[in-house]
Every structure is written in structure tokens, then in C-alpha cells.
Design a protein around this motif. Structure first.
Motif, PDB file in Angstrom:
ATOM      1  N   SER A 197       3.783   9.465  -7.372  1.00 41.78           N
ATOM      2  CA  SER A 197       4.832  10.277  -7.810  1.00 41.78           C
ATOM      3  C   SER A 197       4.122  10.743  -9.666  1.00 41.78           C
ATOM      4  O   SER A 197       4.758  11.778 -10.238  1.00 41.78           O
ATOM      5  N   ARG A 198       3.518  10.317 -10.277  1.00 40.28           N
ATOM      6  CA  ARG A 198       2.849  10.741 -11.297  1.00 40.28           C
ATOM      7  C   ARG A 198       1.609  11.228 -11.012  1.00 40.28           C
ATOM      8  O   ARG A 198       2.305  12.622 -12.205  1.00 40.28           O
ATOM      9  N   GLY A 199       1.013  11.862 -10.178  1.00 45.87           N
ATOM     10  CA  GLY A 199       1.003  13.714  -9.812  1.00 45.87           C
ATOM     11  C   GLY A 199       1.281  14.180  -9.454  1.00 45.87           C
ATOM     12  O   GLY A 199       1.939  15.237 -10.253  1.00 45.87           O
ATOM     13  N   ALA A 200       2.691  14.559  -9.035  1.00 47.54           N
ATOM     14  CA  ALA A 200       3.891  15.613  -9.408  1.00 47.54           C
ATOM     15  C   ALA A 200       4.738  16.174 -10.701  1.00 47.54           C
ATOM     16  O   ALA A 200       4.698  16.555 -10.971  1.00 47.54           O
ATOM     17  N   ARG A 201       4.461  14.836 -11.551  1.00 48.17           N
ATOM     18  CA  ARG A 201       5.306  14.931 -12.867  1.00 48.17           C
ATOM     19  C   ARG A 201       4.036  15.936 -14.044  1.00 48.17           C
ATOM     20  O   ARG A 201       4.726  16.618 -14.327  1.00 48.17           O
ATOM     21  N   PRO A 202       3.399  15.754 -13.921  1.00 47.14           N
ATOM     22  CA  PRO A 202       2.670  16.508 -14.634  1.00 47.14           C
ATOM     23  C   PRO A 202       2.184  18.132 -14.160  1.00 47.14           C
ATOM     24  O   PRO A 202       2.660  19.162 -15.158  1.00 47.14           O
ATOM     25  N   ALA A 261       0.522  -1.682   0.056  1.00 46.40           N
ATOM     26  CA  ALA A 261      -0.034  -0.100  -0.126  1.00 46.40           C
ATOM     27  C   ALA A 261       0.952   1.259   0.402  1.00 46.40           C
ATOM     28  O   ALA A 261       0.128   2.261  -0.474  1.00 46.40           O
ATOM     29  N   ARG A 262       1.920   1.336   0.612  1.00 49.33           N
ATOM     30  CA  ARG A 262       3.129   2.177   0.589  1.00 49.33           C
ATOM     31  C   ARG A 262       3.570   1.961  -0.424  1.00 49.33           C
ATOM     32  O   ARG A 262       3.761   3.657  -1.100  1.00 49.33           O
ATOM     33  N   ALA A 263       4.128   1.708  -0.909  1.00 50.43           N
ATOM     34  CA  ALA A 263       4.378   1.490  -2.263  1.00 50.43           C
ATOM     35  C   ALA A 263       3.642   2.191  -3.611  1.00 50.43           C
ATOM     36  O   ALA A 263       3.915   3.257  -4.118  1.00 50.43           O
ATOM     37  N   ALA A 264       2.123   1.824  -3.635  1.00 43.28           N
ATOM     38  CA  ALA A 264       0.827   1.804  -4.322  1.00 43.28           C
ATOM     39  C   ALA A 264       0.592   3.892  -4.358  1.00 43.28           C
ATOM     40  O   ALA A 264       0.264   4.468  -5.641  1.00 43.28           O
ATOM     41  N   VAL A 265       0.793   4.207  -2.553  1.00 43.88           N
ATOM     42  CA  VAL A 265       0.975   5.563  -2.969  1.00 43.88           C
ATOM     43  C   VAL A 265       1.956   6.308  -3.225  1.00 43.88           C
ATOM     44  O   VAL A 265       1.823   7.985  -3.723  1.00 43.88           O
ATOM     45  N   ASP A 266       3.139   5.715  -3.069  1.00 46.36           N
ATOM     46  CA  ASP A 266       4.078   6.614  -3.665  1.00 46.36           C
ATOM     47  C   ASP A 266       3.616   6.828  -4.603  1.00 46.36           C
ATOM     48  O   ASP A 266       4.523   7.544  -5.496  1.00 46.36           O
TER      49      ASP A 266
END
Length: 297
Positions: free
Chosen positions: A278-283, A269-274
Motif C-alpha cells: 500500500s505504501r509503495g502504491a501511494r507514491p 506477515a500478511r498484514a505487513a506485506v499488504d
């Protein structure tokens, strides 16, 4: 097909299951507190060794008809003192000292068990515990052990934090890192001995480590991690007892398996949240870069 809630929770209407849950919850709280320090200090091997170091005392107490918790406690304390003595006088590393006494105590325990008249029964009880056999007097002992563990952990919290950060700094600050290390070994011994009846010597390390591991990705402060680890341990006891009843599996092993499953799910779950962050930060980063490029143009 949906299972009615009443049928699902039916086992908890029984007195011996209620005692098992209460005893397991006390163990989970103690292991959550101590297990956090075990993870922070990297002392998992010590917990494993002490769990098996109890074997000679438990086996001897079983053969003599004495209280097994007393025998296990004496054996675990003897091993803790032996590790310190071997390391100091033999100039061996900490892990080497633990490894030597671990094998010696395990071998001695098996020798004692092999001379008893009910080898299979004794070995199964020692290795895997019998949480469903917890009696009111056992609950009182577990409650006392948990209270002692909480008081000691709170009293030495500052020293243990300094020890985890840097033993040399702890010594300069007058926080006596050697005493803090001895206290930590004592807490691990207490947790292992108290957990013995719930999950046995073979599975006790799972309950000691897994809830603390599950709590680690979600916390940054040690007290918060302890609280979360204790809560996850209690849930693991509940889930393990439930699975054990409906699937007809060993209760101690089911509890340990539930705790380890929580650790695995927590990491995933922690890996999925991270990954989502990360995907949200790139845009957003791409938008900022485009804005800067336009401004420069």
C-alpha cells in the motif's frame, strides 16, 4: 550461545520420537485437508463439539480396557447422527443442535471418568493426548485414516466446492448438497478421531484449524490452501516436539501452541506485506496524478 545442530535435533534419533513425528505428520496432513473445508464452511464449532463428543466413548473404552480410538470413533459418529436427528425432528438450528449435544456428551464423559479408579490420569490422557506413546500399529491406523480422508476429499471435491459457494446451485447441478454436507461431517469426524492420540480432545481443534488459518492469507485456490496447511501442520508437529523435548513441556500442547503461533505469525506477515504494498502504491499513484495534472495544465 549457539546450540549445536546435532544437540538440537538429538531427540529425533530416538525411535519413539520418530514415531511421534511420523504419526503427528500424518495427522497434520489429514487435518490440513479437512481443516481447509472447516474454515471455508465456517464449521469450527462442529469440530470443537465432535472433539468433546468423543469423551464418553473414550472414557468408557478406557474403563473397559477397550481400544480408545474405537470408543472415540463410535462416540463421535453417534454425536454426528444425533446432531442431524435433533436438527431434523426438533426443528432446531444447526448451532443449537450442536450446542445441546456438545454439553450432553461432555457431561456424560465426565460422569464416566469420575467413576473410574484413576480419574486424574485418564482425564489428562483424554484431554491432552500422548503422542510420544504412538506405536507402529497406531501409525498404520493413522496412515489408513489419512489415505481414506484424501480419497474421499478428492472424490467429493466438486460437490464440496459447490456446497461452499451455494447449496441451491449445487442442488440444481445435481451435486447433492446434503450428501456433500454429510461427507464433510464425516471427514471432520475422521480427522478429530485420528488426531485424538496426538493432541487429545481438548487441543485437537487447534491442529484442525490453525494450519488452515495460517495458509488462508497466502492462497486463493482450495487445493493450494490444503497443501500449504498440511505443510505448516507438519512443521508445527516438528517444532512442537522439539520445544517439548528441550523445554520439558507437554508434547501435544506444544504442537497445538506451535500451530496457533504459525497462524498468528502468518496473519501478521500478511498484514505487513499488504501495508508495504500500500505504501509503495501511494507514491506511484501520486506520480500518475501529477503527470495528469501537468498534462491538463
Amino acid at each position: 550461545m549457539t546450540v549445536p545442530t546435532d544437540a538440537l535435533l538429538a531427540p529425533f534419533a530416538l525411535d519413539f520420537v520418530q514415531r511421534a513425528f511420523a504419526g503427528g505428520a500424518l495427522v497434520a496432513i489429514l487435518c490440513g485437508i479437512v481443516g481447509t473445508w472447516v474454515i471455508v464452511r465456517g464449521m469450527a464449532f462442529l469440530g470443537e463439539a465432535l472433539a468433546h463428543g468423543m469423551l464418553p466413548g473414550v472414557a468408557l473404552a478406557t474403563v473397559l480396557g477397550a481400544p480408545v480410538l474405537v470408543g472415540g470413533a463410535l462416540s463421535a459418529v453417534a454425536m454426528s447422527l444425533g446432531i442431524a436427528a435433533v436438527q431434523r425432528r426438533g426443528k432446531l438450528s444447526y448451532d443449537t443442535s450442536i450446542g445441546l449435544l456438545f454439553v450432553a456428551m461432555l457431561a456424560l464423559g465426565v460422569i464416566v471418568i469420575s467413576h473410574s479408579g484413576s480419574f486424574a490420569t485418564d482425564a489428562t490422557s483424554i484431554l491432552f493426548g500422548d503422542i510420544l506413546a504412538i506405536a507402529p500399529v497406531d501409525l498404520a491406523l493413522l496412515a489408513g485414516a489419512t489415505v481414506v480422508g484424501l480419497i474421499v476429499a478428492a472424490a467429493f471435491h466438486r460437490s464440496l466446492v459447490a456446497l461452499a459457494l451455494d447449496p441451491r446451485v449445487a442442488a440444481v447441478l445435481g451435486l447433492r448438497p446434503r450428501l456433500a454436507q454429510a461427507v464433510l461431517v464425516g471427514l471432520v469426524t475422521l480427522a478429530v478421531v485420528a488426531s485424538y492420540q496426538a493432541v487429545g480432545s481438548l487441543l485437537v481443534v487447534g491442529l484442525l484449524l490453525a494450519p488452515a488459518v495460517a495458509a488462508s492469507p497466502w492462497t486463493t485456490r482450495i487445493p493450494t490452501r490444503m497443501l500449504l496447511a498440511a505443510a505448516l501442520g507438519v512443521v508445527a508437529v516438528f517444532a512442537g516436539l522439539l520445544v517439548s523435548w528441550h523445554a520439558a513441556t507437554a508434547a501435544g500442547a506444544s504442537i497445538a501452541a506451535a500451530a496457533i503461533a504459525f497462524a498468528a505469525l502468518s496473519g501478521a506477515a500478511r498484514a505487513a506485506v499488504d501495508a508495504m504494498r500500500s505504501r509503495g502504491a501511494r507514491p506511484r499513484r501520486a506520480g500518475v496524478d501529477a503527470h495528469r495534472t501537468g498534462a491538463l495544465a
